[in-house]
Design a protein around this motif. Structure first.
Motif, mmCIF file in Angstrom:
data_model
loop_
_atom_site.group_PDB
_atom_site.id
_atom_site.type_symbol
_atom_site.label_atom_id
_atom_site.label_comp_id
_atom_site.label_asym_id
_atom_site.label_seq_id
_atom_site.Cartn_x
_atom_site.Cartn_y
_atom_site.Cartn_z
ATOM 1 N N GLN A 1 21.964 51.235 15.198
ATOM 2 C CA GLN A 1 22.217 50.156 14.240
ATOM 3 C C GLN A 1 21.772 48.810 14.811
ATOM 4 O O GLN A 1 21.138 48.004 14.119
ATOM 5 N N LEU A 2 22.086 48.576 16.076
ATOM 6 C CA LEU A 2 21.702 47.318 16.718
ATOM 7 C C LEU A 2 20.192 47.192 16.840
ATOM 8 O O LEU A 2 19.628 46.117 16.609
ATOM 9 N N ARG B 1 25.799 53.552 17.075
ATOM 10 C CA ARG B 1 25.915 52.090 17.118
ATOM 11 C C ARG B 1 24.668 51.463 17.742
ATOM 12 O O ARG B 1 24.195 50.403 17.298
ATOM 13 N N THR C 1 22.527 47.243 23.037
ATOM 14 C CA THR C 1 21.991 48.567 22.730
ATOM 15 C C THR C 1 21.813 49.392 24.001
ATOM 16 O O THR C 1 22.232 50.551 24.081
ATOM 17 N N LYS D 1 21.230 41.644 21.205
ATOM 18 C CA LYS D 1 21.453 42.931 20.541
ATOM 19 C C LYS D 1 20.815 44.074 21.323
ATOM 20 O O LYS D 1 21.388 45.169 21.433
ATOM 21 N N LEU E 1 29.624 41.011 21.888
ATOM 22 C CA LEU E 1 28.962 41.877 20.908
ATOM 23 C C LEU E 1 29.351 43.343 21.141
ATOM 24 O O LEU E 1 29.617 44.085 20.188
ATOM 25 N N ASP F 1 32.845 43.915 19.903
ATOM 26 C CA ASP F 1 32.868 43.900 18.441
ATOM 27 C C ASP F 1 32.331 45.213 17.864
ATOM 28 O O ASP F 1 32.921 45.795 16.945
ATOM 29 N N ARG F 2 31.218 45.703 18.419
ATOM 30 C CA ARG F 2 30.561 46.875 17.855
ATOM 31 C C ARG F 2 31.187 48.204 18.290
ATOM 32 O O ARG F 2 30.863 49.230 17.717
#
Length: 332
Positions: A129-130, A126, A80, A76, A27, A30-31
């Protein structure tokens, strides 16, 4: 520490959470991608993949798992927490003008200060967003507050670091900002996402808070009495950088007029000479401040263990309790 094997607690934690951490790392990769600015993943990858323990995201995963969480929002939240941590490291290295982290050149040295600051900003964005994707306003509140506290702690440290009026209360406030805030948020959100009782959420917060404080006090103490081969720092780096950490604060509080003049010259005014570090160590020995600092670290580790004991029986509970003991075991 009673353990069935020679693994360190953070290694046991990594083993227990291997499957979840694999998903978190995927993750993160990806982010941290960017279609339009390839420098973002370049800079981020340099730090994210530098081989850190990933302790903070593991705390989130462990807290959620300990509380019986069965969803995937904790992945997530763990990502974060790691993004917030990485962003603060990028910013810190610029502020501190650091040239090395984890044995590698810092991003600001390899690229430039502007890249480090802007990529850190991107990672903060980011991370938010998560957080939002979990759909929990409370989680957003906790992590947003932690982010603000971290920034506040860094600014406070900048203004208080070389000011001899800085006392133990201000030092603790700085430590809560720069270290403990993210530890406590990491554990607290794990309980919140699992929907456990308020008492359990509070215990998780208290554990993370005390663990972070013990961790930072131990780190500050090791600057004066650690093995440089183990710590990666030269003994007295904080003194040379004029940082008022707990061993010095305790010595200043008991100083005679002549001793205070020494601290004013070396810390406040930065006029250091050969032999000053040895004199500083002598003053700390005179007042027993290194041992007093060690006792403070041990006390905070014990508070973390007390908080963890309030949570349900679980293999991870013992590992997290052992982790609190481990962060100060190197001081014994």
């Amino acid at each position: 520490m009673d353990q069935v094997n020679s693994q360190k607690p953070h290694e046991q934690l990594a083993e227990q959470l291997d499957q979840e951490m694999t998903a978190v790392n995927a993750l993160i990769r990806d982010r941290m991608a960017s279609k339009h600015a390839p420098r973002i993943p370049e800079v981020t990858a340099h730090l994210v993949e530098a081989g850190g323990k990933r302790l903070r995201p593991m705390l989130t995963l462990a807290a959620a798992k300990l509380c019986g969480y069965a969803g995937d929002d904790h992945l997530k939240l763990a990502a974060t927490v790691e993004f917030i941590h990485t962003a603060t490291l990028l910013h810190d290295d610029v502020v501190d003008e650091s040239g090395q982290r984890r044995g590698r050149p810092t991003a600001n040295l390899l690229w430039d200060n502007k890249s480090s600051v802007l990529v850190g900003d991107y990672l903060f964005s980011r991370s938010f967003q998560l957080m939002v994707e979990t759909g929990s306003l409370r989680v957003l509140d906790i992590l947003a507050n932690a982010s603000a506290t971290i920034a506040e702690g860094e600014v406070l440290q900048m203004t208080a670091a070389s000011d001899l009026r800085t006392d133990e209360a201000v030092y603790l406030q700085v430590v809560r900002g720069k270290t403990a805030a993210l530890f406590s948020a990491a554990t607290e959100v794990g309980g919140v996402i699992a929907g456990v009782s308020e008492d359990a959420v509070q215990a998780l917060f208290d554990y993370g808070d005390a663990l972070g404080i013990a961790f930072q006090i131990a780190d500050d103490l090791l600057d004066y009495q650690g093995d440089s081969k183990v710590t990666g720092k030269n003994v007295g780096d904080d003194f040379r950088e004029r940082k008022l950490t707990l061993p010095v604060i305790k010595a200043v509080a008991q100083a005679t007029d002549a001793e205070r003049a020494f601290w004013v010259r070396t810390i406040e005014k930065g006029r250091q000479e050969d032999g000053d570090l040895e004199q500083a160590l002598g003053l700390m020995a005179k007042y027993g401040t290194l041992d007093a600092t060690r006792q403070d670290a041990l006390a905070w580790a014990a508070k973390a263990q007390t908080a963890m004991a309030k949570l349900p029986e679980h293999p991870l509970r013992q590992i997290l309790s052992d982790l609190a003991e481990y962060v100060v075991a190197r001081l014994k």
